[in-house]
Enzyme design. Structure first.
Site, PDB file in Angstrom:
ATOM      1  N   HIS A   1       4.080  -2.191   2.969  1.00  0.00           N
ATOM      2  CA  HIS A   1       3.865  -1.044   2.337  1.00  0.00           C
ATOM      3  C   HIS A   1       4.693  -0.984   1.341  1.00  0.00           C
ATOM      4  O   HIS A   1       6.283  -0.995   1.888  1.00  0.00           O
ATOM      5  CB  HIS A   1       3.955   0.203   3.724  1.00  0.00           C
ATOM      6  CG  HIS A   1       2.275   0.306   4.155  1.00  0.00           C
ATOM      7  ND1 HIS A   1       2.833  -0.792   5.500  1.00  0.00           N
ATOM      8  CD2 HIS A   1       1.353   0.636   4.618  1.00  0.00           C
ATOM      9  CE1 HIS A   1       0.946  -0.748   5.029  1.00  0.00           C
ATOM     10  NE2 HIS A   1       0.343   0.277   5.149  1.00  0.00           N
TER      11      HIS A   1
ATOM     12  N   ASP B   1       1.051  -1.716  -0.040  1.00  0.00           N
ATOM     13  CA  ASP B   1      -0.149   0.244  -0.181  1.00  0.00           C
ATOM     14  C   ASP B   1       0.806   1.267  -0.246  1.00  0.00           C
ATOM     15  O   ASP B   1       2.003   1.117   0.363  1.00  0.00           O
ATOM     16  CB  ASP B   1      -1.133   0.382   1.520  1.00  0.00           C
ATOM     17  CG  ASP B   1      -2.237  -0.476   1.269  1.00  0.00           C
ATOM     18  OD1 ASP B   1      -2.310  -1.340   0.253  1.00  0.00           O
ATOM     19  OD2 ASP B   1      -2.996  -1.060   1.768  1.00  0.00           O
ATOM     20  N   ASP B   2      -0.199   2.354  -0.478  1.00  0.00           N
ATOM     21  CA  ASP B   2       0.368   4.010  -0.412  1.00  0.00           C
ATOM     22  C   ASP B   2       1.901   4.010  -1.157  1.00  0.00           C
ATOM     23  O   ASP B   2       2.139   5.161  -1.550  1.00  0.00           O
ATOM     24  CB  ASP B   2       1.628   4.263   1.412  1.00  0.00           C
ATOM     25  CG  ASP B   2       0.146   3.208   2.488  1.00  0.00           C
ATOM     26  OD1 ASP B   2      -0.844   3.965   1.734  1.00  0.00           O
ATOM     27  OD2 ASP B   2       0.904   3.442   3.670  1.00  0.00           O
TER      28      ASP B   2
HETATM   29 ZN   LIG Z   1      -2.497   2.720   3.471  1.00  0.00          ZN
END
Ligand SMILES: [Zn+2]
Length: 299
Positions: free
Chosen positions: A249, A106-107
């Site tokens: 992440h 993610d991100d």
């Molecule tokens: Zn996130």
């Protein structure tokens, strides 16, 4: 004959020879000029004379002509779940006939994404990347590389809001991110990961309304807190089951621990017989499995 007369004769003879030489030179120049104008008439400017069109004789036998295969029409790449998962929330898949795991990041995209891609490539593994619109706008080339390497891409909203949002804001957050996924990768995605895993601030509801599958996770080693790589690896390895979805992440700062942990997690799980698949592949496997069970039950 006097010397004076002799020298006058010699001058006359020299003059005569010089005149003959000059006349013959002028005549030759005219002929050349004529031949040029003829050549120009035969071969207009731009076309080489016919003899130059002949291909040079090859000593070796010529290679067969290269015929290009017709290109298939360009279909946009679509990352979508099977119909039964549309507008649903999934935490993991029920897979009981093989050992598969879906890693998710993610991100991103961010420069850290490239380090993750390197580890995945080294171990011939694929994953799913839930991207933020703001980062897609900044690093479109990295997003493109994610998809080109065989990974799936998903929508993680534009700003990563955790507060409640109106439907208009949710639409801006998710639709605009979808546009930037398409612009950077040429892919359309119906995979949504709610920021912070929040299911009740309006974003997940809007995504469901738009037929996205809301992808949560079953294993969270909390790598965003930057614990030691060994702790991240231990957490994932101790919870690994077939059909699991792992939250990691590739954005939000330095991901060195995540990268190191990944280098340990992938070979270890491979040793245990696991394969790494994208979220759409994982859901497809569950759907196919249920279909087979249904077929076996029917008379
Ligand atoms: Zn996130």
């Amino acid at each position: 004959m006097s010397t004076k007369l002799a020298s006058q004769w010699a001058l006359k003879i020299l003059f005569l020879i010089g005149s003959i030489a000059l006349i013959s030179l002028i005549s030759e120049t005219r002929q050349t000029a004529n031949s040029h104008s003829i050549a120009q008439q035969i071969a207009p400017v731009g076309n080489p004379p016919p003899n130059l069109l002949k291909p040079p004789k090859l000593k070796t036998s010529p290679s067969p002509p290269v015929t290009e295969a017709p290109k298939p029409p360009q279909q946009p790449l679509v990352f979508a779940p099977p119909a039964q998962f549309r507008s649903q929330i999934v935490y993991k898949a029920s897979i009981n006939n093989s050992k598969v795991i879906a890693l998710t990041f993610d991100d991103g995209p961010s420069p850290e994404t490239l380090k993750i891609l390197e580890v995945l490539h080294k171990h011939n593994a694929v994953a799913t990347f839930f991207c933020l619109g703001a980062n897609l706008r900044e690093y479109p080339e990295i997003a493109k590389r994610v998809v080109q390497a065989g990974n799936a891409i998903g929508n993680h909203s534009w700003h990563h809001y955790s507060h409640n949002v109106t439907e208009k804001t949710a639409s801006d957050e998710i639709d605009n991110t979808g546009v930037h996924i398409y612009r950077s990768t040429g892919a359309k995605s119906f995979l949504f990961r709610p920021p912070g895993g929040r299911l009740n601030n309006g974003l997940a509801d809007y995504a469901k309304k738009k037929n996205y599958v809301v992808v949560m996770w079953s294993i969270d080693p909390k790598d965003f807190l930057q614990p030691p790589a060994a702790a991240i690896a231990r957490s994932v390895l101790s919870q690994a089951t077939s059909g699991a979805i792992v939250l990691l992440h590739d954005g939000g700062g330095n991901r060195q621990q995540t990268v190191e942990a990944l280098s340990a997690i992938i070979p270890k799980l491979k040793q245990q017989g696991y394969r790494f698949v994208t979220v759409p592949q994982l859901l497809q496997m569950q759907a196919g499995q249920k279909q087979r069970i249904a077929n076996q039950k029917s008379p």
